[in-house]
Motif scaffolding. Sequence first.
Motif: not given
Length: 140
Positions: A98-99, A102-108, A111
């Motif tokens: 999902q990340c 591009g649907k979810w935005h979590l930092s590196d 993750l």
Amino acid sequence: MKEPIKVKPPEALLAEFQNRLQTAQPSKVDTDEAAKEEEKELKEGRIHELEKAALELQLLKAQIKKFEDDNEGRREFSRSIFAVTVVWMLLVMMVVFQCAGGKWHLSDSVLIALITTTTATVIGIFIIVANYLFNKEKST
């Protein structure tokens, strides 16, 4: 001076022996009663051996039942822990995809923390449970 040892002639010894045999009291042992007592003791010994064998058989049956129950429990728990591990890893993969899509935005860093900690935790739990269920020292 010592007195000489008097030795009786053999005929006198034989006569004395025969006289003692004739005057001796007969034995009062009832052979039938003694045989019955011995037979009774033998039967009791056999019954004791049979009871012991029956108890040993019951113990062996109980041990077999315990081993069968242990194996069934191992099967159930191993399937369950494997299913939990697979589902958990699929959820982690879903979050990553999902990340990546591009649907979810979590930092590196989030993750990386998610992937490493959850993977290590789930695999660690799987190994601990598997070692407990299939311990070679405890199992048969």
